[in-house]
Design an enzyme around this catalytic site. Structure first.
Site, PDB file in Angstrom:
ATOM      1  N   LYS A  42      36.957  -5.928   9.461  1.00 55.89           N
ATOM      2  CA  LYS A  42      37.159  -4.555   9.038  1.00 55.89           C
ATOM      3  C   LYS A  42      36.645  -3.568  10.071  1.00 55.89           C
ATOM      4  O   LYS A  42      36.971  -2.398  10.045  1.00 55.89           O
ATOM      5  CB  LYS A  42      36.395  -4.295   7.718  1.00 55.89           C
ATOM      6  CG  LYS A  42      36.865  -5.119   6.549  1.00 55.89           C
ATOM      7  CD  LYS A  42      36.106  -4.696   5.269  1.00 55.89           C
ATOM      8  CE  LYS A  42      35.021  -5.705   4.996  1.00 55.89           C
ATOM      9  NZ  LYS A  42      34.329  -5.507   3.712  1.00 55.89           N
ATOM     10  N   ASP A 101      31.333  -9.749  21.202  1.00 52.80           N
ATOM     11  CA  ASP A 101      29.923 -10.145  21.177  1.00 52.80           C
ATOM     12  C   ASP A 101      29.815 -11.575  21.735  1.00 52.80           C
ATOM     13  O   ASP A 101      29.912 -11.755  22.942  1.00 52.80           O
ATOM     14  CB  ASP A 101      29.435 -10.004  19.732  1.00 52.80           C
ATOM     15  CG  ASP A 101      27.943 -10.181  19.571  1.00 52.80           C
ATOM     16  OD1 ASP A 101      27.191  -9.727  20.433  1.00 52.80           O
ATOM     17  OD2 ASP A 101      27.520 -10.787  18.569  1.00 52.80           O
ATOM     18  N   VAL A 153      24.175  -2.896  16.872  1.00 48.70           N
ATOM     19  CA  VAL A 153      24.660  -1.515  16.720  1.00 48.70           C
ATOM     20  C   VAL A 153      25.456  -1.329  15.430  1.00 48.70           C
ATOM     21  O   VAL A 153      26.068  -2.268  14.922  1.00 48.70           O
ATOM     22  CB  VAL A 153      25.501  -1.081  17.938  1.00 48.70           C
ATOM     23  CG1 VAL A 153      24.629  -0.946  19.181  1.00 48.70           C
ATOM     24  CG2 VAL A 153      26.659  -2.030  18.209  1.00 48.70           C
TER      25      VAL A 153
END
Ligand code: IMP
Ligand code: MG
Length: 179
Positions: A42, A101, A153
Site C-alpha cells: 500500500k 530496502d 522512515v
C-alpha cells in the site's frame, strides 16, 4: 502526537520537486508507449497518485500487493496477495515502489511479472536504502528519487504499524516510538 514522533528527512517541497523531475523524465521515456504503471500496495499510493498526475502522457493503472510470511526460519517468504487485474503481455511496464530496502520484494515482483512477458519492465522507487540491500538481490532501480540513510522512515505513504501514512513529508521515526 504523531507529529512529535519523527524528525523530518524530506520535506513536502523536496518530495514534490522530485516528483516533477521524475514525472518529466518518465513522460519522455514512455511517450507513445501506452505504459502500464504497476503500483506496489500500500505504501506507494501517495507517490503513485502524485506521479501519474504530474505526467503528461496517458497511462494504464494497475496494482499488486505482496506479503511476507515469516515462519520459524529467519528468512521471509514472499507471496502475491493481490495480482494485476490487466494483461501486461507485450506492454511497457513500470513498477512504482515507495522504498527499495532489502530488495526482496522487488526481486520477487520482477520475477513474477517477467513470466507475463511484458515488452519492457523497469522500476521507479521514491526511496532507496542501499545499506539494507540483501546481497543476493540482483534487480536495480532504473529511476530513484532519493538515496536515504539506514533509518526507519514514515510518511508520504510509508507506515509503522499502519500509522503515519498520510504525513505529507518523510520523517525518521524516533527509536522510542518503536517500543
Ligand atoms: P524490501 O525490504 O525492499 O523488500 O521492502 C519491503 C517493504 O518494506 C517496502 O516496500 C516498504 O513497504 C517496507 N519498508 C522498508 N523500509 C521501510 C521503512 O523505512 N519504513 C517503512 N516501511 C519500510
Ligand atoms: Mg512498499
Amino acid at each position: 502526537m504523531e507529529k512529535d514522533s519523527q524528525e523530518i528527512l524530506l520535506t513536502e517541497e523536496q518530495i514534490q520537486a522530485k516528483v516533477s523531475e521524475l514525472a518529466a523524465l518518465l513522460s519522455e521515456e514512455y511517450a507513445g508507449k501506452d505504459p502500464v504503471f504497476v503500483g506496489v500496495l500500500k505504501g506507494v499510493v501517495i507517490f503513485y497518485a502524485d506521479m501519474i498526475r504530474a505526467m503528461d502522457i496517458p497511462c494504464q493503472m494497475d496494482f499488486m500487493c505482496v506479503s511476507s510470511y515469516r515462519g520459524t526460519e529467519s528468512t521471509g517468504r514472499t507471496m502475491v496477495s493481490k495480482d494485476l487485474s490487466s494483461d501486461i503481455h507485450g506492454r511497457h511496464v513500470l513498477i512504482l515502489e515507495d522504498i527499495f530496502d532489502t530488495g526482496n520484494s522487488l526481486e520477487f515482483i520482477v520475477n513474477h511479472l517477467k513470466i507475463k512477458e511484458p515488452a519492457s519492465l523497469k522500476i521507479c522507487t521514491l526511496l532507496d536504502k542501499p545499506d539494507r540491500r540483501n546481497p543476493s538481490v540482483t534487480v536495480k532501480a532504473d529511476y530513484t528519487g532519493f538515496v536515504i540513510p539506514n533509518e526507519f522512515v514514515v510518511g508520504y505513504g510509508l507506515d509503522f504499524n499502519e500509522g503515519y501514512r498520510n504525513l505529507p513529508y518523510v520523517g525518521i521515526l524516533k527509536p522510542e516510538c518503536y517500543a
